[in-house]
Enzyme design. Structure first.
Site, PDB file in Angstrom:
ATOM      1  N   GLU A  96      36.512  46.518 -64.958  1.00 31.56           N
ATOM      2  CA  GLU A  96      35.838  46.623 -66.238  1.00 31.56           C
ATOM      3  C   GLU A  96      35.152  47.966 -66.391  1.00 31.56           C
ATOM      4  OE1 GLU A  96      33.485  43.223 -65.716  1.00 31.56           O
ATOM      5  OE2 GLU A  96      31.931  44.302 -64.631  1.00 31.56           O
ATOM      6  N   CYS A 117      30.144  53.373 -68.173  1.00 31.52           N
ATOM      7  CA  CYS A 117      29.956  52.890 -66.800  1.00 31.52           C
ATOM      8  C   CYS A 117      31.319  52.517 -66.219  1.00 31.52           C
ATOM      9  CB  CYS A 117      29.021  51.683 -66.854  1.00 31.52           C
ATOM     10  SG  CYS A 117      28.796  50.901 -65.261  1.00 31.52           S
ATOM     11  N   CYS A 124      33.750  44.326 -53.877  1.00 34.02           N
ATOM     12  CA  CYS A 124      32.898  45.235 -53.089  1.00 34.02           C
ATOM     13  C   CYS A 124      32.650  44.595 -51.726  1.00 34.02           C
ATOM     14  CB  CYS A 124      31.565  45.468 -53.802  1.00 34.02           C
ATOM     15  SG  CYS A 124      30.507  46.663 -52.951  1.00 34.02           S
ATOM     16  N   CYS A 128      25.734  42.707 -51.107  1.00 30.83           N
ATOM     17  CA  CYS A 128      24.361  42.537 -51.594  1.00 30.83           C
ATOM     18  C   CYS A 128      24.260  41.117 -52.187  1.00 30.83           C
ATOM     19  CB  CYS A 128      24.041  43.584 -52.656  1.00 30.83           C
ATOM     20  SG  CYS A 128      24.304  45.264 -52.080  1.00 30.83           S
ATOM     21  N   CYS A 131      24.478  40.241 -56.152  1.00 30.13           N
ATOM     22  CA  CYS A 131      25.439  40.952 -56.998  1.00 30.13           C
ATOM     23  C   CYS A 131      26.747  40.187 -57.183  1.00 30.13           C
ATOM     24  CB  CYS A 131      25.719  42.325 -56.382  1.00 30.13           C
ATOM     25  SG  CYS A 131      27.022  43.230 -57.233  1.00 30.13           S
ATOM     26  N   CYS A 355      26.929  44.019 -63.478  1.00 28.70           N
ATOM     27  CA  CYS A 355      28.183  44.460 -62.884  1.00 28.70           C
ATOM     28  C   CYS A 355      29.008  43.299 -62.354  1.00 28.70           C
ATOM     29  CB  CYS A 355      27.944  45.568 -61.852  1.00 28.70           C
ATOM     30  SG  CYS A 355      27.357  45.119 -60.245  1.00 28.70           S
TER      31      CYS A 355
HETATM   32  N1  SAH Z   1      27.630  49.883 -55.575  1.00 31.43           N
HETATM   33  C1  SAH Z   1      26.810  50.813 -56.257  1.00 31.43           C
HETATM   34  C2  SAH Z   1      27.145  50.967 -57.726  1.00 31.43           C
HETATM   35  C3  SAH Z   1      27.510  49.719 -58.481  1.00 31.43           C
HETATM   36  S1  SAH Z   1      26.216  48.541 -58.746  1.00 31.43           S
HETATM   37  C4  SAH Z   1      25.347  50.449 -56.080  1.00 31.43           C
HETATM   38  O1  SAH Z   1      25.070  49.378 -55.565  1.00 31.43           O
HETATM   39  O2  SAH Z   1      24.505  51.282 -56.422  1.00 31.43           O
HETATM   40  C5  SAH Z   1      25.217  49.344 -60.002  1.00 31.43           C
HETATM   41  C6  SAH Z   1      23.804  48.832 -60.051  1.00 31.43           C
HETATM   42  O3  SAH Z   1      23.756  47.501 -60.592  1.00 31.43           O
HETATM   43  C7  SAH Z   1      23.152  48.762 -58.679  1.00 31.43           C
HETATM   44  O4  SAH Z   1      21.853  49.312 -58.720  1.00 31.43           O
HETATM   45  C8  SAH Z   1      23.121  47.285 -58.439  1.00 31.43           C
HETATM   46  O5  SAH Z   1      22.163  46.933 -57.487  1.00 31.43           O
HETATM   47  C9  SAH Z   1      22.847  46.742 -59.817  1.00 31.43           C
HETATM   48  N2  SAH Z   1      23.089  45.304 -59.965  1.00 31.43           N
HETATM   49  C10 SAH Z   1      23.979  44.537 -59.320  1.00 31.43           C
HETATM   50  N3  SAH Z   1      23.891  43.249 -59.719  1.00 31.43           N
HETATM   51  C11 SAH Z   1      22.913  43.202 -60.646  1.00 31.43           C
HETATM   52  C12 SAH Z   1      22.343  42.170 -61.441  1.00 31.43           C
HETATM   53  N4  SAH Z   1      22.771  40.927 -61.356  1.00 31.43           N
HETATM   54  N5  SAH Z   1      21.321  42.489 -62.288  1.00 31.43           N
HETATM   55  C13 SAH Z   1      20.899  43.779 -62.394  1.00 31.43           C
HETATM   56  N6  SAH Z   1      21.392  44.789 -61.683  1.00 31.43           N
HETATM   57  C14 SAH Z   1      22.395  44.518 -60.816  1.00 31.43           C
HETATM   58 FE1  SF4 Z   2      28.508  46.424 -54.036  1.00 32.10          FE
HETATM   59 FE2  SF4 Z   2      27.108  45.104 -55.853  1.00 32.10          FE
HETATM   60 FE3  SF4 Z   2      25.914  45.943 -53.624  1.00 32.10          FE
HETATM   61 FE4  SF4 Z   2      26.654  47.740 -55.486  1.00 32.10          FE
HETATM   62  S1  SF4 Z   2      25.115  46.131 -55.710  1.00 32.10           S
HETATM   63  S2  SF4 Z   2      26.966  47.850 -53.244  1.00 32.10           S
HETATM   64  S3  SF4 Z   2      28.524  46.747 -56.239  1.00 32.10           S
HETATM   65  S4  SF4 Z   2      27.575  44.411 -53.733  1.00 32.10           S
END
Ligand code: SAH
Ligand code: SF4
Length: 371
Positions: A96, A117, A124, A128, A131, A355
């Site tokens: 996306e 974006c 991934c 985390c 996420c 995301c």
């Molecule tokens: N992997 C990279 C970039 C993609 S995620 C990273 O982690 O930085 C982009 C941002 O979205 C990151 O700061 C991530 O922590 C945040 N993110 C992920 N899931 C989210 C959610 N459910 N609500 C708000 N931010 C979120």
């Molecule tokens: Fe991967 Fe989501 Fe963690 Fe970014 S926030 S590193 S996309 S698992």
């Protein structure tokens, strides 16, 4: 974790690599520039529109390169200012790309600032816990061509919305690499893609308007600091102590704050620009005022901008965003220290803007639809 398509994507070629391929065919090297001009400036959608190339050359090109390695399957407009493009790749993977419009006073939405974006992986591996992108692990890396294709699709969709006065420039203002995936875990494809995006024969888009967001892959942050193109860096901190960060981001075990923060500092000093610390606010996990005070100290030391992001709930996960009052009290501690801080009121909440969520939903629907 690679997918080998039948034909390489045209959008993954650099001027040099395309010229070399053409010369092998006995064609002059300058054809490469002509072809890329059709792709990135005139933005045609088929080989046959490249009218200054001979028919046999067009036939050879069509048999050799995949013109566009991603098909648009869904363009979802939200009630507010965010659009999502859902793209299907050759192996049916879904990715996306999000268009975020920031309205400006006195002008219509079509003249707003646009931030795009983009994703760098399918899924991934970082795990985390909050996420959606990481829920099912990593499926595969995207190729450079698949990363660039997302931006071309945005250009096409924006060109259709607001016909350009033939400016031949990209129709957006900023790129953030914050979609699905960990960009620095797909380093070579990322840099190749951004080189194409930046080049005058590509989209001609300034490196300083491109921000790469990472969960904190320290060796790659150090490598990025050495790149000739000065991309901006955002670090997903989400915890101001190892204890808090480790609970939600497994990568903190490999690269704890004692390694991450000096790398961030080095990047920022080399680069001469502020980096951004992203901090998702999750209720009762990292939203204490003690965390706010520690985050303040880190931001002051790094001279960093802080982006506070109220957590976007993910179906099936237990985490919640704190109340508005709590969010403000947290932000006030940073503001009182004169730190540059934004508290994002989520845009595009109604179309699952966080995301990975739109893809996840479509994959679930597919599973349900399967016999
Ligand atoms: N992997 C990279 C970039 C993609 S995620 C990273 O982690 O930085 C982009 C941002 O979205 C990151 O700061 C991530 O922590 C945040 N993110 C992920 N899931 C989210 C959610 N459910 N609500 C708000 N931010 C979120
Ligand atoms: Fe991967 Fe989501 Fe963690 Fe970014 S926030 S590193 S996309 S698992």
């Amino acid at each position: 974790m690679k997918f080998s398509p039948e034909k390489p994507a045209l959008t993954g070629e650099t001027l040099e690599s395309l010229a070399a391929r053409l010369q092998e065919q006995g064609e002059p090297a300058f054809r490469a520039r002509q072809i890329l001009e059709w792709v990135y400036k005139k933005r045609v959608t088929s080989w046959d529109e490249m009218t200054n190339l001979s028919k046999p050359l067009r036939t050879w090109l069509a048999g050799t390169f995949d013109f566009m390695p991603a098909e648009l399957v869904l363009n979802k407009h939200s009630e507010d200012v965010t659009d999502k493009l859902l793209l299907e790749l050759r192996d049916r993977s879904l990715i996306e790309t999000v268009i975020i419009r920031a309205p400006q006073d006195g002008v219509g939405i079509d003249h707003s600032r646009k931030t795009i974006c983009i994703s760098t992986q399918v899924g991934c591996a970082m795990g985390c816990v909050f996420c959606a992108s990481g829920l099912a692990g990593l499926k595969r890396d995207l190729s450079a061509g698949e990363i660039v294709a997302q931006l071309l699709h945005v250009c096409r969709s924006e060109d259709a919305r607001t016909p350009r006065a033939h400016t031949e420039i990209a129709s957006f203002d900023n790129i953030v690499v914050m979609g699905m995936g960990e960009p620095l875990a797909n380093y070579d494809a990322l840099i190749r893609a951004l080189t194409i995006v930046n080049a005058d024969w590509g989209l001609g888009f300034g490196a300083r308007r491109i921000t790469i967001s990472t969960s904190g892959v320290v060796p790659k942050i150090l490598k990025l600091a050495e790149e000739p193109l000065g991309f901006r860096l955002a670090i997903s901190l989400h915890g101001a102590t190892d204890a808090v960060r480790e609970q939600i981001m497994p990568i903190n075990r490999a690269y704890p704050l004692a390694k991450l923060l000096p790398a961030a500092k080095l990047f920022s000093e080399k680069h001469g620009r502020m980096i951004t610390l992203e901090f998702i606010l999750i209720e009762n996990v990292n939203d204490s005022l003690e965390q706010a005070r520690l985050l303040r100290d880190i931001a002051l030391d790094l001279h960093a901008h802080v982006n506070l992001i109220p957590y976007n709930t993910v179906e099936g996960l237990p985490w919640k965003r704190p109340s508005l009052t709590r969010q403000d009290r947290f932000a006030d501690i940073l503001r009182a220290a004169r730190i540059s801080v934004t508290l994002r009121r989520e845009k595009g909440h109604d179309i699952d803007a966080a995301c990975g969520q739109l893809r996840l939903k479509t994959e679930k629907d597919r599973e349900l639809a399967a016999p």
